[in-house]
Design an enzyme around this catalytic site. Structure first.
Site, PDB file in Angstrom:
ATOM      1  N   TRP A 152     -15.023   3.244  49.372  1.00  0.00           N
ATOM      2  CA  TRP A 152     -14.909   4.620  48.887  1.00  0.00           C
ATOM      3  C   TRP A 152     -13.438   4.936  48.674  1.00  0.00           C
ATOM      4  O   TRP A 152     -12.673   5.065  49.636  1.00  0.00           O
ATOM      5  CB  TRP A 152     -15.511   5.580  49.909  1.00  0.00           C
ATOM      6  CG  TRP A 152     -16.952   5.286  50.237  1.00  0.00           C
ATOM      7  CD1 TRP A 152     -17.878   4.700  49.422  1.00  0.00           C
ATOM      8  CD2 TRP A 152     -17.629   5.562  51.467  1.00  0.00           C
ATOM      9  NE1 TRP A 152     -19.089   4.602  50.060  1.00  0.00           N
ATOM     10  CE2 TRP A 152     -18.974   5.127  51.318  1.00  0.00           C
ATOM     11  CE3 TRP A 152     -17.237   6.151  52.673  1.00  0.00           C
ATOM     12  CZ2 TRP A 152     -19.918   5.245  52.326  1.00  0.00           C
ATOM     13  CZ3 TRP A 152     -18.176   6.277  53.685  1.00  0.00           C
ATOM     14  CH2 TRP A 152     -19.490   5.837  53.507  1.00  0.00           C
ATOM     15  N   GLY A 154     -11.993   7.568  47.888  1.00  0.00           N
ATOM     16  CA  GLY A 154     -11.584   8.834  48.481  1.00  0.00           C
ATOM     17  C   GLY A 154     -11.386   8.771  49.980  1.00  0.00           C
ATOM     18  O   GLY A 154     -10.877   9.723  50.581  1.00  0.00           O
ATOM     19  N   TYR A 155     -11.790   7.655  50.592  1.00  0.00           N
ATOM     20  CA  TYR A 155     -11.643   7.450  52.039  1.00  0.00           C
ATOM     21  C   TYR A 155     -11.052   6.059  52.265  1.00  0.00           C
ATOM     22  O   TYR A 155     -11.697   5.175  52.840  1.00  0.00           O
ATOM     23  CB  TYR A 155     -13.000   7.580  52.740  1.00  0.00           C
ATOM     24  CG  TYR A 155     -13.621   8.951  52.613  1.00  0.00           C
ATOM     25  CD1 TYR A 155     -13.447   9.901  53.606  1.00  0.00           C
ATOM     26  CD2 TYR A 155     -14.368   9.298  51.490  1.00  0.00           C
ATOM     27  CE1 TYR A 155     -14.014  11.165  53.495  1.00  0.00           C
ATOM     28  CE2 TYR A 155     -14.936  10.554  51.369  1.00  0.00           C
ATOM     29  CZ  TYR A 155     -14.758  11.484  52.376  1.00  0.00           C
ATOM     30  OH  TYR A 155     -15.312  12.733  52.260  1.00  0.00           O
ATOM     31  N   PRO A 156      -9.817   5.834  51.834  1.00  0.00           N
ATOM     32  CA  PRO A 156      -9.270   4.468  51.844  1.00  0.00           C
ATOM     33  C   PRO A 156      -9.110   3.869  53.230  1.00  0.00           C
ATOM     34  O   PRO A 156      -9.519   2.718  53.469  1.00  0.00           O
ATOM     35  CB  PRO A 156      -7.924   4.615  51.139  1.00  0.00           C
ATOM     36  CG  PRO A 156      -7.568   6.066  51.265  1.00  0.00           C
ATOM     37  CD  PRO A 156      -8.876   6.796  51.244  1.00  0.00           C
ATOM     38  N   SER A 159     -12.560   3.172  54.770  1.00  0.00           N
ATOM     39  CA  SER A 159     -13.238   2.027  54.162  1.00  0.00           C
ATOM     40  C   SER A 159     -12.639   0.712  54.645  1.00  0.00           C
ATOM     41  O   SER A 159     -13.369  -0.239  54.956  1.00  0.00           O
ATOM     42  CB  SER A 159     -13.144   2.112  52.634  1.00  0.00           C
ATOM     43  OG  SER A 159     -13.848   3.229  52.136  1.00  0.00           O
TER      44      SER A 159
END
Length: 245
Positions: A152, A154-156, A159
Site C-alpha cells: 500500500w 499510502g502506508y509505506p 507495508s
C-alpha cells in the site's frame, strides 16, 4: 495425527485489549487457554477484556508494555514466567497503522512504525521461543495483512514492516522446528477502521467474492494453526477472496 489440545495451556496475544487481538484472546479462552492480556495504553479496554476472558472460566492477567522497547518486552516475559513458567501460544497481533507518502515520511515515523510492527514481534518471538523450548514447544502466529501481497503506497512503512514480518515468520519456522511451529495470517477486510465510512465499507464488501468478514474469522484461523501439528512456515489468507478478485 490428532490435533493439539489447547485446554489448560497459556496464550499471549499482543494487543489483546481491543479489536482483532481481543477477538483472538476470547476465542483462545473459549478453547480453555489462560490469557496474558497485553496492551500499551488501553487500560480500560484491557480490564474489560480480562473480565470477559475470566467469565469463560480461565485465568487472565494484564500486562502493560510497549513492544517496541526491549526493556519492556523483557519485563513482559519476566511477568509471564513468574506467573506461569511457560508459554504455549504467542500471537503477534499488536501493530500500528500510520499513513503517509514515502517522500514526505519523517525518519522518526519510519523508525517508529518498523519498531512496533517488526521489531516488537521479533523481540516477543525470541523470548517466547526460548521459553517454549524449555517445555513442550508451542506455536507462534503472526498477524499480517494483505499489504504483503500488494504493498500500500499510502502506508509505506507499514507495508515494509509487514512484509518483513512475513519473512521473519519463515525464518523462525526454519529455525525453531520441530518443537515450535511458526505461521502467519493475512486478514483482508475484516474490521472497519476510522478511515472508512460505513458506505465505503459496504462498497468494499460488494467488490469481494465473500464480502467483508469479522475479527472472529481471524480468531478461528488462529485456533486452526495453533492446533495443527504439521503446519509451519505457512501464511493463511483470511480475506474473503480479496487476493483472487
Amino acid at each position: 495425527m490428532t490435533t493439539i489440545d489447547l485446554k489448560g495451556k497459556i496464550a499471549l496475544v499482543t494487543g489483546s485489549a481491543r479489536r482483532v487481538g481481543k477477538a483472538i484472546a476470547l476465542e483462545l479462552a473459549r478453547q480453555g487457554m489462560h490469557q496474558i492480556i497485553h496492551h500499551r495504553q488501553s487500560d480500560r479496554e484491557a480490564e474489560e477484556t480480562a473480565e470477559e476472558v475470566r467469565a469463560l472460566g480461565v485465568e487472565a492477567i494484564i500486562v502493560k508494555a510497549d513492544q517496541s522497547d526491549p526493556v519492556q518486552v523483557q519485563q513482559l516475559f519476566d511477568t509471564l514466567r513468574q506467573r506461569y513458567g511457560r508459554l504455549d501460544v504467542l500471537v503477534n497481533s499488536a501493530s500500528s497503522f500510520n499513513a503517509g507518502a514515502i517522500l514526505d515520511l519523517p525518519f522518526e515515523e519510519w523508525q517508529k512504525t518498523l519498531a512496533v510492527n517488526l521489531t516488537g514481534p521479533f523481540l516477543c518471538s525470541q523470548h517466547a521461543a526460548r521459553l517454549m523450548l524449555e517445555h513442550d514447544g508451542g506455536a507462534i502466529i503472526n498477524i499480517l495483512d494483505m499489504s504483503i501481497f500488494h504493498p500500500w503506497k499510502g502506508y509505506p512503512a507499514h507495508s515494509v514492516a509487514k512484509s518483513g514480518l512475513a519473512t521473519l515468520t519463515e525464518v523462525f519456522a526454519q529455525s525453531v522446528g520441530p518443537q515450535i511451529r511458526v505461521n502467519g495470517i493475512a486478514p483482508g477486510a475484516i474490521l472497519r477502521d476510522d478511515g472508512n465510512t460505513l458506505a465505503q465499507w459496504e462498497r468494499i464488501g460488494k467488490g469481494l467474492p465473500l464480502g467483508t468478514g469479522h475479527p472472529s474469522d481471524v480468531a478461528q484461523a488462529v485456533v486452526f494453526l495453533a492446533t495443527q501439528p504439521f503446519i509451519t512456515g505457512a501464511i493463511l489468507r483470511v480475506d474473503g477472496g480479496e487476493y483472487v478478485k
